[in-house]
Design a protein around this motif. Structure first.
Motif, PDB file in Angstrom:
ATOM      1  N   ALA A  49      13.155 -12.862  -3.345  1.00 23.68           N
ATOM      2  CA  ALA A  49      14.083 -13.636  -4.166  1.00 23.68           C
ATOM      3  C   ALA A  49      13.625 -13.537  -5.619  1.00 23.68           C
ATOM      4  O   ALA A  49      12.484 -13.867  -5.941  1.00 23.68           O
ATOM      5  CB  ALA A  49      14.117 -15.089  -3.730  1.00 23.68           C
ATOM      6  N   THR A 110      16.482  -5.673  -9.883  1.00 28.00           N
ATOM      7  CA  THR A 110      16.782  -5.747  -8.458  1.00 28.00           C
ATOM      8  C   THR A 110      15.502  -5.435  -7.705  1.00 28.00           C
ATOM      9  O   THR A 110      14.902  -4.371  -7.893  1.00 28.00           O
ATOM     10  CB  THR A 110      17.884  -4.759  -8.060  1.00 28.00           C
ATOM     11  N   CYS A 117      17.566  -7.302  -0.596  1.00 24.19           N
ATOM     12  CA  CYS A 117      17.391  -7.204  -2.045  1.00 24.19           C
ATOM     13  C   CYS A 117      17.892  -8.471  -2.724  1.00 24.19           C
ATOM     14  O   CYS A 117      18.715  -9.213  -2.168  1.00 24.19           O
ATOM     15  CB  CYS A 117      18.166  -6.007  -2.614  1.00 24.19           C
ATOM     16  N   ASP A 118      17.394  -8.702  -3.936  1.00 23.64           N
ATOM     17  CA  ASP A 118      17.897  -9.792  -4.758  1.00 23.64           C
ATOM     18  C   ASP A 118      17.809  -9.365  -6.216  1.00 23.64           C
ATOM     19  O   ASP A 118      16.975  -8.517  -6.588  1.00 23.64           O
ATOM     20  CB  ASP A 118      17.093 -11.068  -4.525  1.00 23.64           C
ATOM     21  N   SER A 119      18.658  -9.968  -7.061  1.00 22.89           N
ATOM     22  CA  SER A 119      18.736  -9.560  -8.461  1.00 22.89           C
ATOM     23  C   SER A 119      18.808 -10.774  -9.374  1.00 22.89           C
ATOM     24  O   SER A 119      19.209 -11.864  -8.958  1.00 22.89           O
ATOM     25  CB  SER A 119      19.965  -8.679  -8.712  1.00 22.89           C
TER      26      SER A 119
END
Length: 357
Positions: A49, A110, A117-119
């Motif tokens: 995260a 990212t 995945c998280d951005s």
């Protein structure tokens, strides 16, 4: 327990190196099924995260480095992809970048692992530096001469050596700043100024800048304001005064060890009593220019290169190292760069004044 175990792997190797995802739990986190040593294992692998991106400074000027680091939680990322204004800019855990244009810019990250995945993104506002800010790129030495007393002068901006005044009784320190050469003396380094000469030779380019207040138009020699030299016949570079002219001699493989062929002059621009900005540039192509108060007053082609510079020569203000070419007047600032400043940068330094921060 998993809410969905509908995935059907085509194959699962005994090594456990290639885990297969089998649905997600109620929080949306994926489960991985691995086979190792004949044992099936079902494990939760949380996705990373990216909670925020911290960039400093958020208000930058053109050319200034902006450093960014993410605030992470969840699973450890296995890969990073940074973008700047939508273009991929890095794959390390942090990012350092600079901007050439003044506007609002976006920096995004990212982060991914086998769980997902998280951005996140951050905004950076970039502006032009203040018009009064002096140019600092490739600055080697900056003598602001604000000591106000004593027998030494120190560089406040780069690698320049400490200069010792040979006869402190021959100088005075004006209340508004600067060092006044009231009688013949010299402020010189005790050893070689190779920390200045070396980078200049490597760049094959130089800028010599001075804020001065001359006292008359009768000095000759030329009288040395700034010099990196050995004696009147051997120099790397000299900025001096010859009557009512400012003169620069620069050693190159074609101009000779004394820099006489040719010297660059700014005719009839010495004004006694006037605080004056004198700046000389010579670029790698041999184009030399001499500016007085921000206006180009002389230009020549000084060919060859600077490979014949003597890195053992010393830096001095107010005289030749032989004490035979004294200059009289006030010196308020001296700067040397390992490149030729552009005309716009010359204007910036002139507008910044003799005692700008």
């Amino acid at each position: 327990m998993p809410s969905d175990l509908s995935s059907s792997p085509a194959a699962l190797g005994d090594s456990g190196v290639n885990p297969v995802s089998f649905g997600v739990d109620n929080a949306g986190e994926p489960y991985l099924l691995t086979l190792s040593g004949g044992i099936l294992r079902l494990a939760l692998v949380p996705a990373p995260a990216v909670d925020a991106i911290g960039c400093a400074p958020l208000d930058a000027t053109t050319g200034q480095t902006v450093s960014c680091d993410p605030l992470l939680s969840g699973g450890a990322p296995a890969s990073y992809e940074w973008t700047v204004d939508g273009l991929v800019a890095g794959s390390a855990a942090s990012l350092a970048t600079a901007f050439a244009t003044a506007s609002a810019h976006s920096i995004a990250l990212t982060a991914c692992n086998s769980g997902g995945c998280d951005s996140a993104a951050a905004a950076v506002t970039v502006t032009e530096p203040p018009a009064s800010a002096r140019v600092t790129d490739d600055l080697l030495a900056l003598y602001e001469l604000g000591e106000g007393g004593g027998s030494t002068v120190s560089d406040s901006g780069g690698v320049g050596p400490v200069l010792t005044i040979a006869a402190p009784g021959a100088v005075s320190w004006p209340a508004g700043g600067g060092l006044s050469f009231d009688a013949s003396t010299i402020a010189a380094s005790s050893g070689a100024a190779s920390a200045i000469s070396g980078p200049v030779v490597a760049a094959n380019a130089i800028t010599v800048e001075a804020w001065v207040r001359p006292v008359n138009t009768t000095l000759s020699g030329p009288a040395r304001v700034v010099t990196i030299s050995q004696n009147p016949s051997f120099r790397n570079v000299t900025l001096g005064q010859q009557g009512d002219d400012w003169v620069v001699r620069l050693r190159t493989t074609t101009a000779g060890s004394n820099g006489l062929s040719p010297a660059v002059t700014a005719n009839a621009t010495v004004v006694p009593g006037a605080l004056t900005h004198v700046l000389h540039t010579r670029d790698a192509g041999g184009s030399a220019r001499l500016y007085v108060n921000g206006v180009q007053r002389g230009a020549r082609t000084v060919g060859g290169n600077l490979s014949n510079w003597d890195l053992g020569q010393r830096l001095a203000l107010g005289n030749e190292l032989s004490n035979t070419c004294p200059w009289l007047g006030e010196i308020h600032l001296v700067a040397l760069y390992a490149r030729a400043l552009t005309p716009e940068e010359v204007t910036r330094n002139f507008e910044a004044g003799a005692h700008a921060p």
